[in-house]
Design an enzyme around this catalytic site. Structure first.
Site, PDB file in Angstrom:
ATOM      1  N   ASP A   1       0.172   5.395   0.522  1.00 37.73           N
ATOM      2  CA  ASP A   1      -0.938   6.214   1.038  1.00 37.73           C
ATOM      3  C   ASP A   1      -0.720   7.713   0.971  1.00 37.73           C
ATOM      4  O   ASP A   1       0.323   8.217   1.398  1.00 37.73           O
ATOM      5  CB  ASP A   1      -1.141   5.925   2.543  1.00 37.73           C
ATOM      6  CG  ASP A   1      -1.854   4.628   2.826  1.00 37.73           C
ATOM      7  OD1 ASP A   1      -2.486   4.095   1.906  1.00 37.73           O
ATOM      8  OD2 ASP A   1      -1.760   4.151   3.963  1.00 37.73           O
TER       9      ASP A   1
ATOM     10  N   GLU B   1       0.846  -1.203   0.000  1.00 39.00           N
ATOM     11  CA  GLU B   1       0.000   0.000   0.000  1.00 39.00           C
ATOM     12  C   GLU B   1       0.874   1.243   0.000  1.00 39.00           C
ATOM     13  O   GLU B   1       1.918   1.283   0.653  1.00 39.00           O
ATOM     14  CB  GLU B   1      -0.900  -0.019   1.234  1.00 39.00           C
ATOM     15  CG  GLU B   1      -1.924   1.108   1.302  1.00 39.00           C
ATOM     16  CD  GLU B   1      -2.898   0.923   2.456  1.00 39.00           C
ATOM     17  OE1 GLU B   1      -3.538   1.912   2.823  1.00 39.00           O
ATOM     18  OE2 GLU B   1      -3.014  -0.197   2.998  1.00 39.00           O
TER      19      GLU B   1
ATOM     20  N   GLU C   1      -3.281  10.344   2.931  1.00 34.40           N
ATOM     21  CA  GLU C   1      -4.499  10.513   3.729  1.00 34.40           C
ATOM     22  C   GLU C   1      -4.555  11.965   4.197  1.00 34.40           C
ATOM     23  O   GLU C   1      -3.574  12.489   4.732  1.00 34.40           O
ATOM     24  CB  GLU C   1      -4.509   9.573   4.940  1.00 34.40           C
ATOM     25  CG  GLU C   1      -4.614   8.105   4.573  1.00 34.40           C
ATOM     26  CD  GLU C   1      -4.774   7.219   5.796  1.00 34.40           C
ATOM     27  OE1 GLU C   1      -4.326   7.617   6.887  1.00 34.40           O
ATOM     28  OE2 GLU C   1      -5.350   6.124   5.660  1.00 34.40           O
TER      29      GLU C   1
END
Length: 283
Positions: free
Chosen positions: A99, A97, A101
């Site tokens: 990311d 993953e 955010e």
């Protein structure tokens, strides 16, 4: 800001060319019971959040290396407790993953931009930033560049973080699992704003984030095969597959990290009493 300080990028047959974005063609809304909407002939996508549910979408393609751009306009006003995400992720319990955010905040306070990298289900590589502009006033471009040598996070063409492939010192690097692009808007008021001290004000709902300009230049993974020669295209010089930061880009990244970084796992000695991760010591 144009990517003038990156190595030249040559589009070739191995990549998805930069055609105009069309969400109806390129993504599917996967949850939210109508709270995700595609309008303007596929050029605009909005996600909304209310007390009942958030919403999200994902790319139709899977990628094994790629450069993904998305223009986003975040939830305005009092966005405390909300999280807007843009990330790449593989399925399974030992997932990879990458990311972005965006953690909401009270009106007038800046968003926190949280970044992380997971390999085989292991993360703990967080860096957090404040942005040098209001991400709710207009659209801004957020980019994940992922090639066999490095991952580069950029904002409006300015690099904010580089995570290098440092397998040579024992650090895991995502390179074997195809990932999709995902985005979501959801409630996380148990941790998102000031560690959960500030809760979501549902009187301000629905909260809405907007998207446009989705661009994918990538090795598409389909039926167990990559669209790139030899799986990774490492022999293709000059493209995003071998892209790195030149001295000007490195200087810009240092400027961001000096002035806007608010957390770096590589300097958190209390968190790692047995010693900092190997990639932090080798950097």
């Amino acid at each position: 800001m144009a990517n003038t300080y990156f190595l030249p990028l040559f589009l070739s047959l191995i990549a998805i060319s930069s055609v105009s974005a069309n969400f109806q063609r390129d993504v599917e809304i996967t949850w939210g019971d109508g709270r995700g909407k595609i309008t303007n002939n596929g050029e605009l996508l909005t996600l909304s959040l209310d007390k009942s549910s958030g919403s999200g979408f994902q790319s139709k393609n899977e990628y094994l290396f790629g450069k993904i751009d998305m223009q986003m306009k975040l939830v305005p006003g009092n966005s405390a407790g909300t999280v807007t995400t843009l990330y790449l992720k593989s399925p399974g319990t030992t997932w990879d993953e990458i990311d972005f955010e965006f953690l909401g905040n009270l009106s007038g306070d800046p968003y926190t931009l949280h970044t992380n990298v997971y390999t085989q289900g292991k993360g703990d590589k967080e860096q957090q930033f404040k942005l040098w502009f209001d991400p709710t006033a207009d659209f801004h471009t957020y980019t994940i560049l992922w090639n066999p040598q490095r991952i580069i996070f950029t904002v409006d063409g300015t690099p904010i973080r580089e995570f290098k492939n440092m397998e040579s010192v024992g650090t895991l690097f995502p390179k074997n699992q195809p990932m999709r692009m995902y985005s979501s808007l959801w409630n996380a008021d148990d941790w998102a704003t000031r560690g959960g001290l500030v809760k979501t004000d549902w009187s301000k709902a629905p909260f809405t984030a907007s998207y446009r300009g989705f661009n994918q230049e990538a090795c598409v993974w389909s039926n167990g095969k990559s669209s790139c020669p030899n799986g990774s295209g490492q022999e293709t010089t000059g493209s995003w597959l071998s892209q790195e930061l030149d001295s000007t880009a490195q200087e810009r990244m240092r400027w961001v990290q000096k002035n806007y970084m608010i957390y770096n796992y590589c300097t958190d000695a209390k968190r790692f009493p047995q010693g900092l991760p190997k990639e932090c010591l080798a950097a």
